[in-house]
Design an enzyme around this catalytic site. Sequence first.
Site, PDB file in Angstrom:
ATOM      1  N   CYS A  43       0.828  -1.213   0.000  1.00  0.00           N
ATOM      2  CA  CYS A  43       0.000   0.000   0.000  1.00  0.00           C
ATOM      3  C   CYS A  43       0.860   1.260   0.000  1.00  0.00           C
ATOM      4  O   CYS A  43       0.643   2.178  -0.793  1.00  0.00           O
ATOM      5  CB  CYS A  43      -0.908  -0.026   1.227  1.00  0.00           C
ATOM      6  SG  CYS A  43      -2.002   1.376   1.325  1.00  0.00           S
ATOM      7  N   CYS A  48      -1.785   1.823  -2.818  1.00  0.00           N
ATOM      8  CA  CYS A  48      -2.730   2.921  -2.545  1.00  0.00           C
ATOM      9  C   CYS A  48      -2.095   4.316  -2.565  1.00  0.00           C
ATOM     10  O   CYS A  48      -2.617   5.222  -3.226  1.00  0.00           O
ATOM     11  CB  CYS A  48      -3.368   2.748  -1.175  1.00  0.00           C
ATOM     12  SG  CYS A  48      -3.350   1.085  -0.483  1.00  0.00           S
ATOM     13  N   LYS A  51      -0.273   5.461  -5.828  1.00  0.00           N
ATOM     14  CA  LYS A  51      -1.348   5.479  -6.830  1.00  0.00           C
ATOM     15  C   LYS A  51      -2.201   6.737  -6.695  1.00  0.00           C
ATOM     16  O   LYS A  51      -2.455   7.455  -7.659  1.00  0.00           O
ATOM     17  CB  LYS A  51      -2.169   4.198  -6.666  1.00  0.00           C
ATOM     18  CG  LYS A  51      -3.312   3.969  -7.578  1.00  0.00           C
ATOM     19  CD  LYS A  51      -4.630   4.445  -7.088  1.00  0.00           C
ATOM     20  CE  LYS A  51      -5.154   3.997  -5.776  1.00  0.00           C
ATOM     21  NZ  LYS A  51      -5.786   2.702  -5.717  1.00  0.00           N
ATOM     22  N   TYR A 177      -9.826  -2.913 -10.558  1.00  0.00           N
ATOM     23  CA  TYR A 177      -9.715  -1.490 -10.232  1.00  0.00           C
ATOM     24  C   TYR A 177      -8.327  -0.933 -10.517  1.00  0.00           C
ATOM     25  O   TYR A 177      -8.180   0.229 -10.887  1.00  0.00           O
ATOM     26  CB  TYR A 177     -10.163  -1.223  -8.793  1.00  0.00           C
ATOM     27  CG  TYR A 177      -9.190  -1.623  -7.714  1.00  0.00           C
ATOM     28  CD1 TYR A 177      -8.287  -0.708  -7.190  1.00  0.00           C
ATOM     29  CD2 TYR A 177      -9.163  -2.920  -7.202  1.00  0.00           C
ATOM     30  CE1 TYR A 177      -7.382  -1.069  -6.190  1.00  0.00           C
ATOM     31  CE2 TYR A 177      -8.271  -3.286  -6.208  1.00  0.00           C
ATOM     32  CZ  TYR A 177      -7.385  -2.357  -5.712  1.00  0.00           C
ATOM     33  OH  TYR A 177      -6.486  -2.703  -4.735  1.00  0.00           O
ATOM     34  N   ILE A 178      -7.290  -1.757 -10.391  1.00  0.00           N
ATOM     35  CA  ILE A 178      -5.934  -1.241 -10.625  1.00  0.00           C
ATOM     36  C   ILE A 178      -5.755  -0.860 -12.098  1.00  0.00           C
ATOM     37  O   ILE A 178      -5.200   0.193 -12.422  1.00  0.00           O
ATOM     38  CB  ILE A 178      -4.874  -2.263 -10.160  1.00  0.00           C
ATOM     39  CG1 ILE A 178      -4.989  -2.463  -8.636  1.00  0.00           C
ATOM     40  CG2 ILE A 178      -3.463  -1.807 -10.529  1.00  0.00           C
ATOM     41  CD1 ILE A 178      -4.096  -3.555  -8.058  1.00  0.00           C
ATOM     42  N   GLU A 181      -7.714   2.329 -12.792  1.00  0.00           N
ATOM     43  CA  GLU A 181      -7.059   3.509 -12.211  1.00  0.00           C
ATOM     44  C   GLU A 181      -5.845   3.931 -13.034  1.00  0.00           C
ATOM     45  O   GLU A 181      -5.645   5.125 -13.298  1.00  0.00           O
ATOM     46  CB  GLU A 181      -6.645   3.210 -10.765  1.00  0.00           C
ATOM     47  CG  GLU A 181      -7.856   3.082  -9.851  1.00  0.00           C
ATOM     48  CD  GLU A 181      -7.524   2.608  -8.445  1.00  0.00           C
ATOM     49  OE1 GLU A 181      -8.354   2.826  -7.549  1.00  0.00           O
ATOM     50  OE2 GLU A 181      -6.455   2.013  -8.225  1.00  0.00           O
ATOM     51  N   ALA A 340     -13.431   2.171  -2.787  1.00  0.00           N
ATOM     52  CA  ALA A 340     -13.463   3.162  -3.866  1.00  0.00           C
ATOM     53  C   ALA A 340     -12.588   2.690  -5.000  1.00  0.00           C
ATOM     54  O   ALA A 340     -11.654   1.911  -4.805  1.00  0.00           O
ATOM     55  CB  ALA A 340     -12.963   4.512  -3.355  1.00  0.00           C
ATOM     56  N   HIS A 435     -26.981  21.731   1.205  1.00  0.00           N
ATOM     57  CA  HIS A 435     -27.246  22.305  -0.100  1.00  0.00           C
ATOM     58  C   HIS A 435     -26.309  23.473  -0.386  1.00  0.00           C
ATOM     59  O   HIS A 435     -26.046  24.271   0.528  1.00  0.00           O
ATOM     60  CB  HIS A 435     -28.698  22.804  -0.142  1.00  0.00           C
ATOM     61  CG  HIS A 435     -29.120  23.263  -1.499  1.00  0.00           C
ATOM     62  ND1 HIS A 435     -29.293  22.383  -2.546  1.00  0.00           N
ATOM     63  CD2 HIS A 435     -29.360  24.507  -1.985  1.00  0.00           C
ATOM     64  CE1 HIS A 435     -29.651  23.082  -3.620  1.00  0.00           C
ATOM     65  NE2 HIS A 435     -29.698  24.362  -3.305  1.00  0.00           N
ATOM     66  N   GLU A 440     -26.124  15.502  -1.338  1.00  0.00           N
ATOM     67  CA  GLU A 440     -27.500  15.628  -0.832  1.00  0.00           C
ATOM     68  C   GLU A 440     -28.477  14.740  -1.605  1.00  0.00           C
ATOM     69  O   GLU A 440     -29.549  14.402  -1.115  1.00  0.00           O
ATOM     70  CB  GLU A 440     -27.973  17.092  -0.838  1.00  0.00           C
ATOM     71  CG  GLU A 440     -28.167  17.692  -2.207  1.00  0.00           C
ATOM     72  CD  GLU A 440     -28.625  19.160  -2.141  1.00  0.00           C
ATOM     73  OE1 GLU A 440     -29.529  19.459  -1.351  1.00  0.00           O
ATOM     74  OE2 GLU A 440     -28.078  19.994  -2.889  1.00  0.00           O
TER      75      GLU A 440
HETATM   76  C1  FAD Z   1      -1.523  -0.692  -7.448  1.00  0.00           C
HETATM   77  C2  FAD Z   1      -2.284  -1.009  -6.193  1.00  0.00           C
HETATM   78  C3  FAD Z   1      -3.187  -0.103  -5.699  1.00  0.00           C
HETATM   79  C4  FAD Z   1      -3.886  -0.369  -4.539  1.00  0.00           C
HETATM   80  N1  FAD Z   1      -4.778   0.550  -4.094  1.00  0.00           N
HETATM   81  C5  FAD Z   1      -5.475   0.316  -2.972  1.00  0.00           C
HETATM   82  C6  FAD Z   1      -6.380   1.282  -2.469  1.00  0.00           C
HETATM   83  O1  FAD Z   1      -6.553   2.358  -3.054  1.00  0.00           O
HETATM   84  N2  FAD Z   1      -7.042   1.019  -1.321  1.00  0.00           N
HETATM   85  C7  FAD Z   1      -6.869  -0.161  -0.629  1.00  0.00           C
HETATM   86  O2  FAD Z   1      -7.491  -0.352   0.411  1.00  0.00           O
HETATM   87  N3  FAD Z   1      -6.019  -1.109  -1.102  1.00  0.00           N
HETATM   88  C8  FAD Z   1      -5.318  -0.897  -2.241  1.00  0.00           C
HETATM   89  N4  FAD Z   1      -4.438  -1.836  -2.697  1.00  0.00           N
HETATM   90  C9  FAD Z   1      -4.354  -3.127  -1.968  1.00  0.00           C
HETATM   91  C10 FAD Z   1      -3.469  -3.021  -0.737  1.00  0.00           C
HETATM   92  O3  FAD Z   1      -2.208  -2.529  -1.108  1.00  0.00           O
HETATM   93  C11 FAD Z   1      -3.355  -4.373  -0.081  1.00  0.00           C
HETATM   94  O4  FAD Z   1      -4.637  -4.894   0.173  1.00  0.00           O
HETATM   95  C12 FAD Z   1      -2.590  -4.310   1.231  1.00  0.00           C
HETATM   96  O5  FAD Z   1      -1.310  -3.793   1.051  1.00  0.00           O
HETATM   97  C13 FAD Z   1      -2.503  -5.719   1.838  1.00  0.00           C
HETATM   98  O6  FAD Z   1      -1.749  -5.684   3.019  1.00  0.00           O
HETATM   99  P1  FAD Z   1      -0.969  -6.987   3.485  1.00  0.00           P
HETATM  100  O7  FAD Z   1      -0.400  -6.661   4.834  1.00  0.00           O
HETATM  101  O8  FAD Z   1      -1.785  -8.181   3.331  1.00  0.00           O
HETATM  102  O9  FAD Z   1       0.233  -7.150   2.426  1.00  0.00           O
HETATM  103  P2  FAD Z   1       1.322  -6.140   1.895  1.00  0.00           P
HETATM  104  O10 FAD Z   1       1.010  -4.745   2.179  1.00  0.00           O
HETATM  105  O11 FAD Z   1       1.537  -6.541   0.465  1.00  0.00           O
HETATM  106  O12 FAD Z   1       2.613  -6.500   2.754  1.00  0.00           O
HETATM  107  C14 FAD Z   1       3.273  -7.718   2.637  1.00  0.00           C
HETATM  108  C15 FAD Z   1       4.740  -7.478   2.959  1.00  0.00           C
HETATM  109  O13 FAD Z   1       5.377  -8.733   3.167  1.00  0.00           O
HETATM  110  C16 FAD Z   1       6.675  -8.690   2.623  1.00  0.00           C
HETATM  111  N5  FAD Z   1       7.096 -10.065   2.408  1.00  0.00           N
HETATM  112  C17 FAD Z   1       6.555 -10.961   1.540  1.00  0.00           C
HETATM  113  N6  FAD Z   1       7.154 -12.161   1.653  1.00  0.00           N
HETATM  114  C18 FAD Z   1       8.106 -12.010   2.623  1.00  0.00           C
HETATM  115  C19 FAD Z   1       9.062 -12.903   3.215  1.00  0.00           C
HETATM  116  N7  FAD Z   1       9.122 -14.180   2.857  1.00  0.00           N
HETATM  117  N8  FAD Z   1       9.882 -12.413   4.176  1.00  0.00           N
HETATM  118  C20 FAD Z   1       9.825 -11.110   4.568  1.00  0.00           C
HETATM  119  N9  FAD Z   1       8.923 -10.234   4.048  1.00  0.00           N
HETATM  120  C21 FAD Z   1       8.074 -10.689   3.110  1.00  0.00           C
HETATM  121  C22 FAD Z   1       6.505  -7.860   1.364  1.00  0.00           C
HETATM  122  O14 FAD Z   1       7.738  -7.310   0.938  1.00  0.00           O
HETATM  123  C23 FAD Z   1       5.507  -6.812   1.820  1.00  0.00           C
HETATM  124  O15 FAD Z   1       6.146  -5.649   2.298  1.00  0.00           O
HETATM  125  C24 FAD Z   1      -3.688  -1.594  -3.845  1.00  0.00           C
HETATM  126  C25 FAD Z   1      -2.772  -2.532  -4.334  1.00  0.00           C
HETATM  127  C26 FAD Z   1      -2.075  -2.245  -5.492  1.00  0.00           C
HETATM  128  C27 FAD Z   1      -1.092  -3.249  -6.015  1.00  0.00           C
END
Ligand code: FAD
Length: 452
Positions: A43, A48, A51, A177-178, A181, A340, A435, A440
């Site tokens: 994110c 997010c 983006k 959505y990606i 966007e 969104a 308004h 509204e």
């Molecule tokens: C282009 C794009 C736009 C998005 N826009 C939105 C938005 O507007 N609103 C919204 O709500 N969501 C959005 N999302 C989705 C959102 O980013 C994810 O839902 C969210 O980040 C999920 O969180 P998470 O903790 O599951 O994983 P992540 O945030 O992906 O975190 C996982 C982490 O684990 C690390 N990792 C993976 N494997 C290992 C390992 N073996 N050892 C150590 N570290 C590791 C990765 O490097 C990463 O940093 C978007 C996603 C993308 C790709």
Amino acid sequence: MAQYDFDLFSIGAGSGGVRASRMSASYGARVAVAEERYLGGTCVNVGCIPKKLLVYASGFAEEFEAAAGFGWSVGERTFDWARLLENKDREIARLNAVYARLLDEAGVQRLEGRARIVDPHTVEIGGRSFTAANLLVATGGWPTLPKIPGIEHAISSNEAFHLKELPRRVVVVGGGYIAVEFAGIFNGLGSRTTELYRGELFLRGFDDDVRRTLADEMRKKGIDLRFGADIARIEKRGGVLRARLDDGAELEAEQILYAIGRAPNIAGLGLEQVGVALDGAGAVVVDAYMRTSVPSIWAIGDVTNRLNLTPVAIHEGMAIAATLFAGRPTAPDHSDVPTAVFSQPPVGTVGLTESAARERFGALDVYRTSFRSLRNTLTGSEEKTLMKLVVDRASQRVVGAHMVGPEAGEIIQGIAIAVKCHATKAMFDATLGIHPTAAEEFVTMRTPVATS
Ligand SMILES: Cc1cc2nc3c(=O)[nH]c(=O)nc-3n(C[C@H](O)[C@H](O)[C@H](O)COP(=O)(O)OP(=O)(O)OC[C@H]3O[C@@H](n4cnc5c(N)ncnc54)[C@H](O)[C@@H]3O)c2cc1C
């Protein structure tokens, strides 16, 4: 628990892992978090946040046009992609540091590197082993690319945030959505933009009126939106990419961006070896409390491939901390999650689509309005705003609210509270409008448009 180095070891410091770690530490747990790439996860780094910054950037061209209708003359305009990315990267570096500080202040031990699960209580990272009473898989997702000839010339959203140059022409492939966007971002910044989606209509899972309205509006803005279309092969000649479509048509572009989906990030994690059950898509299977098939291993966020959104991963992170360390077993609530699409115009939505509500409740009252906003009466823009309420006829509860139009995300966030509180249509009607606003309309729609 003292037999282990930690009470909780989180693999991944993204939206979910960071929140679970901090909350667990605040309940007194001894916590470590491993991160191989970037603090804050997808994110903050390639999702997010960057983006939305690019979406803001891409909106200015229209703003300059609109200003003329209000008497402004805007001088010569130039756009500097490199400066935008530099500013964006600076902000992300700041956020990375904020995340590091928050974890440090919470007393969470940060470990850099790729972690691998060795047994139900042991993780290996950079040649060192750590034990923990509970392991948390919070590794997120990763973009998928199709296996077609020439795919090595294409990029995913990860690379789109770091392009050296703004492409003169771009093809975006995907209907989620990606993809939508990014099509809006590139189009707004001046790239000639084509979006291809192999299905009949993009944004599957969103309300059909929303999907159709957005498609119309994106086309009005000049995006070449093609449904039932896909790329069969890509060739690179000189600096130019040539995409041959399934129907034989050809497209040239400087960049081809695939946003066709994301897969759970589990490669090399050792899940199968320790017996953690995965579903057919490779997502970690969890119970209501996010426990995997191995009792000491838990999973949250995108790696479980349920509702792949940052607030959901954060909510799950808080729930797991409460379950494990606050003596409050907490199952996350995935109902009525608002969301969104930061398209242009944006989409905001909460609750059920009309078709899902019809399946669940049968008879509905549906309220819909489509109008040109007050602002656009002077800008000359023909953009339409759509608002829609889906009401269960029997209970008169508003079970879905949908919008396409300026600030849709901001407006639906407020409406989501009412939907979550099971507000009835009569309660919407009893609420006075502000308004003149677009919002509204959500409290002034009186006549159902379609009934069943
Ligand atoms: C282009 C794009 C736009 C998005 N826009 C939105 C938005 O507007 N609103 C919204 O709500 N969501 C959005 N999302 C989705 C959102 O980013 C994810 O839902 C969210 O980040 C999920 O969180 P998470 O903790 O599951 O994983 P992540 O945030 O992906 O975190 C996982 C982490 O684990 C690390 N990792 C993976 N494997 C290992 C390992 N073996 N050892 C150590 N570290 C590791 C990765 O490097 C990463 O940093 C978007 C996603 C993308 C790709």
